[in-house]
Design an enzyme around this catalytic site. Sequence first.
Site, PDB file in Angstrom:
ATOM      1  N   SER A 252       0.816  -1.216   0.000  1.00 39.17           N
ATOM      2  CA  SER A 252       0.000   0.000   0.000  1.00 39.17           C
ATOM      3  C   SER A 252       0.844   1.258   0.000  1.00 39.17           C
ATOM      4  CB  SER A 252      -0.910  -0.017   1.242  1.00 39.17           C
ATOM      5  OG  SER A 252      -1.575   1.197   1.400  1.00 39.17           O
ATOM      6  N   GLY A 253       0.240   2.341  -0.486  1.00 32.22           N
ATOM      7  CA  GLY A 253       0.854   3.659  -0.374  1.00 32.22           C
ATOM      8  C   GLY A 253       0.494   4.356   0.917  1.00 32.22           C
ATOM      9  N   ASP A 254      -0.310   3.721   1.760  1.00 32.70           N
ATOM     10  CA  ASP A 254      -0.703   4.301   3.044  1.00 32.70           C
ATOM     11  C   ASP A 254      -0.808   3.165   4.053  1.00 32.70           C
ATOM     12  OD1 ASP A 254      -1.733   6.098   5.037  1.00 32.70           O
ATOM     13  OD2 ASP A 254      -2.530   7.355   3.439  1.00 32.70           O
ATOM     14  N   ASP A 255      -1.498   3.378   5.165  1.00 28.37           N
ATOM     15  CA  ASP A 255      -1.585   2.360   6.197  1.00 28.37           C
ATOM     16  C   ASP A 255      -2.223   1.086   5.642  1.00 28.37           C
ATOM     17  OD1 ASP A 255      -0.608   4.215   8.126  1.00 28.37           O
ATOM     18  OD2 ASP A 255      -2.626   5.039   8.326  1.00 28.37           O
ATOM     19  N   SER A 286       4.527  -1.315   3.343  1.00 26.99           N
ATOM     20  CA  SER A 286       4.148   0.088   3.138  1.00 26.99           C
ATOM     21  C   SER A 286       5.293   0.972   3.625  1.00 26.99           C
ATOM     22  CB  SER A 286       2.856   0.424   3.880  1.00 26.99           C
ATOM     23  OG  SER A 286       2.466   1.759   3.611  1.00 26.99           O
TER      24      SER A 286
END
Length: 443
Positions: A252-255, A286
Amino acid sequence: MGVQATNLVLALLVVAFISFRGAESRKARLLDSFEYSAINCRAHTASLTDFGGVGDGTTSNTKAFKDAIDHLSQFASDGGSQLFVPAGKWLTGSFSLTSHFTLYLHKDAVLLASQDMQEWPVMKPLPSYGRGRDAAAGRYSSLIFGTNLTDVIITGNNGTIDGQGAFWWQNFHKGKLKYTRPYLIEIMFSNSIQISNLTLLNSPSWNVHPVYSSDILVQGITIIAPITSPNTDGINPDSCTNTKIEDCYIVSGDDCVAVKSGWDEYGIAFGMPTKQLVIRRLTCISPYSATIALGSEMSGGIEDVRAEDITAIHTESGIRIKTAVGRGGYVKDIYVKRMTMHTMKWVFWMTGNYGSHADKNYDPNALPVIQGINYRDMVADNVTMAARLEGIAGDPFKEICISNVTIGMAPKAKKVPMDLHRYRGDDERGNSTTMWHATGPRA
């Protein structure tokens, strides 16, 4: 020597907060009692092709999905129904589900999210947020959406849902979006929900968002997005009760998992916590965010969370608690064990000065309660800093227990990997904060 010293300080933290052990065992018994039924059989079934669906990757199937689900909805009280999506590439905009319903994707079926914005209805902001996350106005409906439903299954033989998010990410970065980007799957005000055995790619924003719902199982999901993609959180249970997330792989690019319950004064007023949450057997990557984040939108409260058997690889932090002055709410009775981490910036991170607010009307006297946080039986290697703990002046975070944790520092790690101290400062909005940095004695 550095690892031994870090373990010594962690052991001392256990002595300081040993009173939490009773709460730990009590919550474990509660959360282990969850039961989920198997996938239901449906009395009625249909294929998307029965309603004019064309799986060529270019023909819009939005109407076909809507017509099929509208037809199948008549069987909700007669054994329920299933919509089968065959092999092919099925371009579609947003569509809504019905109760007592299964959406089943063939292993070679790919749902492609339309890039025609006319196929994405605009909805009001969530009441516990008061505004959209990307923009103050409303938000685009998710690709697969449902509200006020019961007994819904979204599954397949590892079929694929591709959000084609690059279109949305570019417009977001350029500031061209009037409304918040859509999610891939959002179910709200519903119960008895199962999302399983699917691959989710390139979501415009969050991937899976159950909100204001209960009795939810997210199982066997693979989520992949570029690590630089904005806000592509994996799974975000939000003001939900009795949720289980297990056996998932997330890049992911976030949590990877973000537990939420509303934003500032809106979340406080709505008052619906996330509670009774189990997270287990995940593998997460991530580099710029957390494996599991609690917050930052936690104003309705987060409690009774158990996470276990988690693997994090090249991820910014293991467990992160995100909150701020004005959030109110609480994060309490959190129990995490058997976590393995490889190449991390921080293993533990608590942030009391996150600073992002829905608007300027938040209450500066609304202070969050962070209490009963228990981490144990963890191993991490190639770590830059063991922990970073940042509190709030006059609002101490309490009952934090870290035990049986082994941390191997990276060759170029901070020279002080575990050193607990506090200082006063102001966050980006001028709120006075007390900062705790946990790093450690010099190696």
